[in-house]
Design a protein around this motif. Structure first.
Motif, PDB file in Angstrom:
ATOM      1  N   SER A 107       3.471  43.978  44.566  1.00 30.30           N
ATOM      2  CA  SER A 107       4.789  44.559  44.308  1.00 30.30           C
ATOM      3  C   SER A 107       5.819  43.900  45.208  1.00 30.30           C
ATOM      4  CB  SER A 107       4.784  46.065  44.575  1.00 30.30           C
ATOM      5  OG  SER A 107       3.966  46.722  43.635  1.00 30.30           O
ATOM      6  N   LEU A 108       6.993  43.652  44.628  1.00 31.61           N
ATOM      7  CA  LEU A 108       8.153  43.151  45.364  1.00 31.61           C
ATOM      8  C   LEU A 108       9.165  44.277  45.405  1.00 31.61           C
ATOM      9  CD1 LEU A 108       8.645  39.767  43.457  1.00 31.61           C
ATOM     10  CD2 LEU A 108       7.035  40.285  45.288  1.00 31.61           C
ATOM     11  N   TYR A 109       9.853  44.422  46.522  1.00 33.20           N
ATOM     12  CA  TYR A 109      10.825  45.510  46.679  1.00 33.20           C
ATOM     13  C   TYR A 109      12.174  44.942  47.087  1.00 33.20           C
ATOM     14  CZ  TYR A 109       6.498  48.140  46.802  1.00 33.20           C
ATOM     15  OH  TYR A 109       5.258  48.654  46.495  1.00 33.20           O
ATOM     16  N   ILE A 110      13.207  45.384  46.384  1.00 29.84           N
ATOM     17  CA  ILE A 110      14.573  44.929  46.663  1.00 29.84           C
ATOM     18  C   ILE A 110      15.432  46.153  46.903  1.00 29.84           C
ATOM     19  CG2 ILE A 110      16.571  43.690  45.753  1.00 29.84           C
ATOM     20  CD1 ILE A 110      14.185  42.582  43.757  1.00 29.84           C
ATOM     21  N   SER A 111      16.147  46.147  48.017  1.00 29.32           N
ATOM     22  CA  SER A 111      17.062  47.252  48.309  1.00 29.32           C
ATOM     23  C   SER A 111      18.354  46.681  48.865  1.00 29.32           C
ATOM     24  CB  SER A 111      16.439  48.242  49.295  1.00 29.32           C
ATOM     25  OG  SER A 111      16.075  47.588  50.486  1.00 29.32           O
ATOM     26  N   CYS A 112      19.391  47.482  48.786  1.00 29.86           N
ATOM     27  CA  CYS A 112      20.711  47.087  49.264  1.00 29.86           C
ATOM     28  C   CYS A 112      21.065  47.984  50.440  1.00 29.86           C
ATOM     29  CB  CYS A 112      21.735  47.239  48.139  1.00 29.86           C
ATOM     30  SG  CYS A 112      23.415  46.878  48.635  1.00 29.86           S
ATOM     31  N   ARG A 113      21.533  47.388  51.524  1.00 28.68           N
ATOM     32  CA  ARG A 113      21.857  48.177  52.722  1.00 28.68           C
ATOM     33  C   ARG A 113      22.921  49.234  52.460  1.00 28.68           C
ATOM     34  NH1 ARG A 113      21.867  43.675  57.495  1.00 28.68           N
ATOM     35  NH2 ARG A 113      19.621  43.605  57.720  1.00 28.68           N
ATOM     36  N   LEU A 114      23.843  48.938  51.570  1.00 29.00           N
ATOM     37  CA  LEU A 114      24.947  49.850  51.304  1.00 29.00           C
ATOM     38  C   LEU A 114      24.529  51.056  50.466  1.00 29.00           C
ATOM     39  CD1 LEU A 114      27.996  50.148  51.813  1.00 29.00           C
ATOM     40  CD2 LEU A 114      28.370  48.971  49.644  1.00 29.00           C
ATOM     41  N   ILE A 115      23.522  50.875  49.628  1.00 28.95           N
ATOM     42  CA  ILE A 115      23.086  51.949  48.725  1.00 28.95           C
ATOM     43  C   ILE A 115      21.786  52.526  49.268  1.00 28.95           C
ATOM     44  CG2 ILE A 115      22.460  52.541  46.368  1.00 28.95           C
ATOM     45  CD1 ILE A 115      24.108  50.090  45.511  1.00 28.95           C
ATOM     46  N   LYS A 116      21.873  53.657  49.875  1.00 24.70           N
ATOM     47  CA  LYS A 116      20.718  54.291  50.509  1.00 24.70           C
ATOM     48  C   LYS A 116      19.814  54.924  49.447  1.00 24.70           C
ATOM     49  CE  LYS A 116      22.317  53.397  54.570  1.00 24.70           C
ATOM     50  NZ  LYS A 116      21.936  52.161  55.136  1.00 24.70           N
ATOM     51  N   GLU A 117      18.529  54.958  49.735  1.00 26.00           N
ATOM     52  CA  GLU A 117      17.530  55.632  48.922  1.00 26.00           C
ATOM     53  C   GLU A 117      17.441  55.101  47.499  1.00 26.00           C
ATOM     54  OE1 GLU A 117      17.787  59.880  49.264  1.00 26.00           O
ATOM     55  OE2 GLU A 117      18.282  59.738  51.378  1.00 26.00           O
ATOM     56  N   TYR A 118      17.684  53.808  47.312  1.00 26.83           N
ATOM     57  CA  TYR A 118      17.472  53.183  46.012  1.00 26.83           C
ATOM     58  C   TYR A 118      16.791  51.844  46.243  1.00 26.83           C
ATOM     59  CZ  TYR A 118      17.960  51.166  41.452  1.00 26.83           C
ATOM     60  OH  TYR A 118      17.669  50.591  40.245  1.00 26.83           O
ATOM     61  N   GLU A 119      15.734  51.606  45.475  1.00 28.82           N
ATOM     62  CA  GLU A 119      14.956  50.387  45.635  1.00 28.82           C
ATOM     63  C   GLU A 119      14.462  49.956  44.265  1.00 28.82           C
ATOM     64  OE1 GLU A 119      12.072  49.456  49.127  1.00 28.82           O
ATOM     65  OE2 GLU A 119      10.951  50.597  47.633  1.00 28.82           O
ATOM     66  N   VAL A 120      14.546  48.666  43.975  1.00 30.20           N
ATOM     67  CA  VAL A 120      13.991  48.114  42.751  1.00 30.20           C
ATOM     68  C   VAL A 120      12.610  47.579  43.081  1.00 30.20           C
ATOM     69  CG1 VAL A 120      14.219  46.331  40.965  1.00 30.20           C
ATOM     70  CG2 VAL A 120      16.245  47.495  41.834  1.00 30.20           C
ATOM     71  N   ALA A 121      11.605  47.989  42.322  1.00 33.33           N
ATOM     72  CA  ALA A 121      10.238  47.502  42.510  1.00 33.33           C
ATOM     73  C   ALA A 121       9.886  46.590  41.342  1.00 33.33           C
ATOM     74  CB  ALA A 121       9.259  48.665  42.590  1.00 33.33           C
ATOM     75  N   ILE A 122       9.422  45.397  41.651  1.00 31.02           N
ATOM     76  CA  ILE A 122       9.024  44.430  40.643  1.00 31.02           C
ATOM     77  C   ILE A 122       7.513  44.235  40.734  1.00 31.02           C
ATOM     78  CG2 ILE A 122       9.233  42.037  39.845  1.00 31.02           C
ATOM     79  CD1 ILE A 122      12.023  41.997  41.125  1.00 31.02           C
ATOM     80  N   HIS A 123       6.852  44.315  39.593  1.00 28.35           N
ATOM     81  CA  HIS A 123       5.413  44.090  39.534  1.00 28.35           C
ATOM     82  C   HIS A 123       5.186  42.589  39.398  1.00 28.35           C
ATOM     83  CE1 HIS A 123       1.536  44.017  37.212  1.00 28.35           C
ATOM     84  NE2 HIS A 123       1.215  44.640  38.321  1.00 28.35           N
ATOM     85  N   LEU A 124       4.372  42.021  40.292  1.00 30.37           N
ATOM     86  CA  LEU A 124       4.047  40.593  40.263  1.00 30.37           C
ATOM     87  C   LEU A 124       2.571  40.467  39.967  1.00 30.37           C
ATOM     88  CD1 LEU A 124       5.152  37.652  40.998  1.00 30.37           C
ATOM     89  CD2 LEU A 124       3.995  38.026  43.164  1.00 30.37           C
ATOM     90  N   CYS A 125       2.231  39.671  38.952  1.00 29.33           N
ATOM     91  CA  CYS A 125       0.820  39.502  38.629  1.00 29.33           C
ATOM     92  C   CYS A 125       0.481  38.020  38.475  1.00 29.33           C
ATOM     93  CB  CYS A 125       0.437  40.294  37.378  1.00 29.33           C
ATOM     94  SG  CYS A 125       1.412  39.929  35.930  1.00 29.33           S
ATOM     95  N   ALA A 126      -0.759  37.700  38.784  1.00 31.37           N
ATOM     96  CA  ALA A 126      -1.270  36.341  38.666  1.00 31.37           C
ATOM     97  C   ALA A 126      -2.706  36.435  38.156  1.00 31.37           C
ATOM     98  CB  ALA A 126      -1.225  35.629  40.007  1.00 31.37           C
ATOM     99  N   ASP A 127      -3.057  35.517  37.279  1.00 31.08           N
ATOM    100  CA  ASP A 127      -4.432  35.504  36.716  1.00 31.08           C
ATOM    101  C   ASP A 127      -5.318  34.583  37.526  1.00 31.08           C
ATOM    102  OD1 ASP A 127      -3.557  37.163  34.649  1.00 31.08           O
ATOM    103  OD2 ASP A 127      -2.957  35.448  33.435  1.00 31.08           O
TER     104      ASP A 127
END
Length: 127
Positions: A107-127
């Motif tokens: 999982s990759l996580y992206i958050s913005c310092r200005l916007i508290k308590e919000y995070e985008v989670a990206i699923h990363l997969c490899a075969d």
């Protein structure tokens, strides 16, 4: 609220039916993969700082880094995006030679310092 401030764009899309996913395809041990990326779009009139992180541990048998270019690894965990602009974030991924065979999921996580308590989670997969 976040839609007013920023978007995360993967494969040209910023909205998904499920969790956003980046598929690295087939990955071989010892080889570096740096062909996949996502875009951080700052839609606001303020400069925004984004934090990027992942859930990879030493036991996973791989390395996962974020870079501002895919030509050479320029590691970062915080990146600043100017108002009304965007930047690519390249994923550098390498399976170690001792990594276990089979599909890998992270999982990759992206958050913005200005916007508290919000995070985008990206699923990363490899075969």
């Amino acid at each position: 609220m976040k839609q007013d401030w920023f978007d995360v764009v993967i494969d040209g899309r910023s909205e998904w039916n499920g969790p956003p996913t980046i598929n690295l395809g087939t990955c071989f041990q010892g080889r570096l993969y740096r062909h996949r990326s996502f875009v951080l779009m700052n839609k606001s009139s303020q400069t925004l700082d984004f934090m990027v992180k992942n859930d990879v541990t030493e036991d996973d048998g791989c390395e996962l880094h974020f870079s501002s270019t895919n030509m050479s690894l320029k590691k970062f965990t915080v990146i600043t995006v100017s108002p009304h602009s965007s930047t690519h974030v390249f994923i550098f991924y390498r399976l170690h030679n001792e990594a276990k065979q089979g599909p890998k999921e992270h999982s990759l996580y992206i958050s913005c310092r200005l916007i508290k308590e919000y995070e985008v989670a990206i699923h990363l997969c490899a075969d």
